[in-house]
Design an enzyme around this catalytic site. Structure first.
Site, PDB file in Angstrom:
ATOM      1  N   ASN A 138       0.839  -0.913  -0.100  1.00 13.92           N
ATOM      2  CA  ASN A 138       0.049  -0.661   0.161  1.00 13.92           C
ATOM      3  C   ASN A 138       0.718   1.515   0.148  1.00 13.92           C
ATOM      4  O   ASN A 138       0.377   2.234  -0.831  1.00 13.92           O
ATOM      5  CB  ASN A 138      -0.712  -0.018   1.348  1.00 13.92           C
ATOM      6  CG  ASN A 138      -1.737  -0.747   1.202  1.00 13.92           C
ATOM      7  OD1 ASN A 138      -2.218  -1.579   0.433  1.00 13.92           O
ATOM      8  ND2 ASN A 138      -2.375  -1.140   2.338  1.00 13.92           N
ATOM      9  N   GLY A 187      -3.689   3.881   7.610  1.00  9.96           N
ATOM     10  CA  GLY A 187      -2.950   4.303   8.004  1.00  9.96           C
ATOM     11  C   GLY A 187      -1.324   4.505   7.303  1.00  9.96           C
ATOM     12  O   GLY A 187      -0.639   5.149   6.935  1.00  9.96           O
ATOM     13  N   ASP A 188      -1.605   3.358   5.601  1.00  9.75           N
ATOM     14  CA  ASP A 188      -0.014   2.946   4.981  1.00  9.75           C
ATOM     15  C   ASP A 188      -0.459   4.596   4.102  1.00  9.75           C
ATOM     16  O   ASP A 188       0.548   5.218   4.026  1.00  9.75           O
ATOM     17  CB  ASP A 188      -0.867   1.753   4.464  1.00  9.75           C
ATOM     18  CG  ASP A 188      -0.603   0.695   5.106  1.00  9.75           C
ATOM     19  OD1 ASP A 188      -0.261   1.298   6.074  1.00  9.75           O
ATOM     20  OD2 ASP A 188      -1.544  -0.276   4.805  1.00  9.75           O
ATOM     21  N   ALA A 189      -2.008   5.120   3.883  1.00 14.94           N
ATOM     22  CA  ALA A 189      -1.553   6.624   2.737  1.00 14.94           C
ATOM     23  C   ALA A 189      -0.921   7.792   3.689  1.00 14.94           C
ATOM     24  O   ALA A 189      -0.515   8.633   3.070  1.00 14.94           O
ATOM     25  CB  ALA A 189      -3.248   6.744   2.876  1.00 14.94           C
ATOM     26  N   ALA A 245       2.941   7.004   3.792  1.00 15.41           N
ATOM     27  CA  ALA A 245       3.298   7.300   2.892  1.00 15.41           C
ATOM     28  C   ALA A 245       3.435   8.405   2.033  1.00 15.41           C
ATOM     29  O   ALA A 245       4.320   9.596   1.983  1.00 15.41           O
ATOM     30  CB  ALA A 245       2.515   6.254   1.598  1.00 15.41           C
TER      31      ALA A 245
END
Length: 313
Positions: free
Chosen positions: A58, A260-262, A265
């Site tokens: 992701n 949370g991954d976005a 990033a």
């Protein structure tokens, strides 16, 4: 962002920043329902959605959309789900170094209710069927600006972090849900930047009777990023002693999977672009809000979309 000794110059000197993400690659099946089922209960599926998942995958996909030269190291099974995961990552512009293992690709079944709350059923699969020695020579070099680690076997994470510091790359680490169950004591001292949520931060940090915070295994110059969901986020810069906070953005929450991954990033991309912590947190929170407004763990982001969102809020 700072890395280990011997960096080969800023990313701006060489064009797009080079980032290697390492960790899980999944295939996600998302089931949308109006409410989560009670024990021995039944609810109707309103919508079914399939797409790639896994924290490392992701983050790599979002970074590729934000102009990074993003690569991904992990593993999949020799099955249709693995083929679909590879194809989707390639379409997103991510270079992949994926070990193809016997058995099935890890598949997660996510049940999402009308408020965006998620119940996760995980199939173990082949998302940890790799070692640090499986990374092809020449992948992690002095031209690498950042190594981003997510949940994976602690010995693999520590070995990759060691190699990154040897070539002068910045190391960021987002251990995820299994942080409290796995011993990452060898990886944490090697990380320049650590992401965690409130629960994980409580396991990492201690306060003495005077209210002073003990950071455990973190480096003296490490940066700790703590997310608080709808309450926003904060960054603790140990090198300067500065804490920067930022409120979250109002969002029509559809599915919090991958938000949370976005967020991670977005913060990494902003820092690689030279932004200060306040601007980086704004970008990160925008990415998290946009991801929460869509079904699935993978969100298609661009700088233009982020700037438009920030202008509207």
């Amino acid at each position: 962002m700072t890395g280990g000794p011997g960096r080969a110059g800023d990313a701006s000197d060489r064009g797009r920043p080079r980032v290697l993400c390492a960790g899980h690659v999944n295939w996600d099946v998302t089931l949308i329902v109006d409410r989560l089922p009670a024990p021995d209960g039944e609810v109707k599926i309103q919508r079914r959605h399939q797409a790639g998942g896994g924290s490392a995958a992701n983050v790599a996909a979002v970074l590729a959309g934000l102009d990074a030269d993003a690569s991904l190291f992990g593993s999949v099974g020799a099955d249709e789900s693995g083929t679909l995961a590879r194809r989707e990552l390639s379409t997103a512009g991510v270079h992949t170094y994926l070990v193809e293992a016997d058995g099935e690709t890890a598949v997660k079944y996510l049940i999402v209710d009308a408020d965006g709350e998620v119940m996760v059923l995980s199939g173990e699969g082949a998302n940890e069927a790799y070692t640090a020695e499986d990374l092809p020579p020449g992948t992690l070099t002095a031209d690498t600006d950042l190594l981003h680690l997510t949940n994976q076997p602690p010995a693999v994470a520590a070995a990759l972090a060691e190699r990154a510091r040897e070539v002068g790359a910045t190391v960021s680490f987002a251990p995820g849900r299994q942080f409290v169950d796995r011993d990452f004591s060898e990886t944490l001292p090697l990380a320049d930047l650590v992401f965690c949520n409130r629960r994980e931060a409580a396991a990492l940090l201690d306060e003495d009777d005077d209210g002073a915070t003990a950071y455990g295994a973190l480096r003296e110059d490490a940066t700790l990023v703590v997310t608080h969901g709808s309450a926003g986020s904060e960054v603790h810069d140990r090198a300067t002693g500065q804490t920067t906070t930022h409120d979250s953005f109002a969002a029509d929450v559809v599915d919090t999977t991958g938000a949370g991954d976005a967020f991670a990033a977005g913060l990494l991309a902003a820092r690689l672009d030279g932004a200060d912590l306040d601007r980086s947190l704004a970008v990160a929170n925008a990415c998290g809000a946009l991801a929460a407004g869509e079904v699935g763990a993978r969100v298609d982001l661009s700088w233009g979309r982020i700037e438009a969102f920030l202008d509207e809020t």
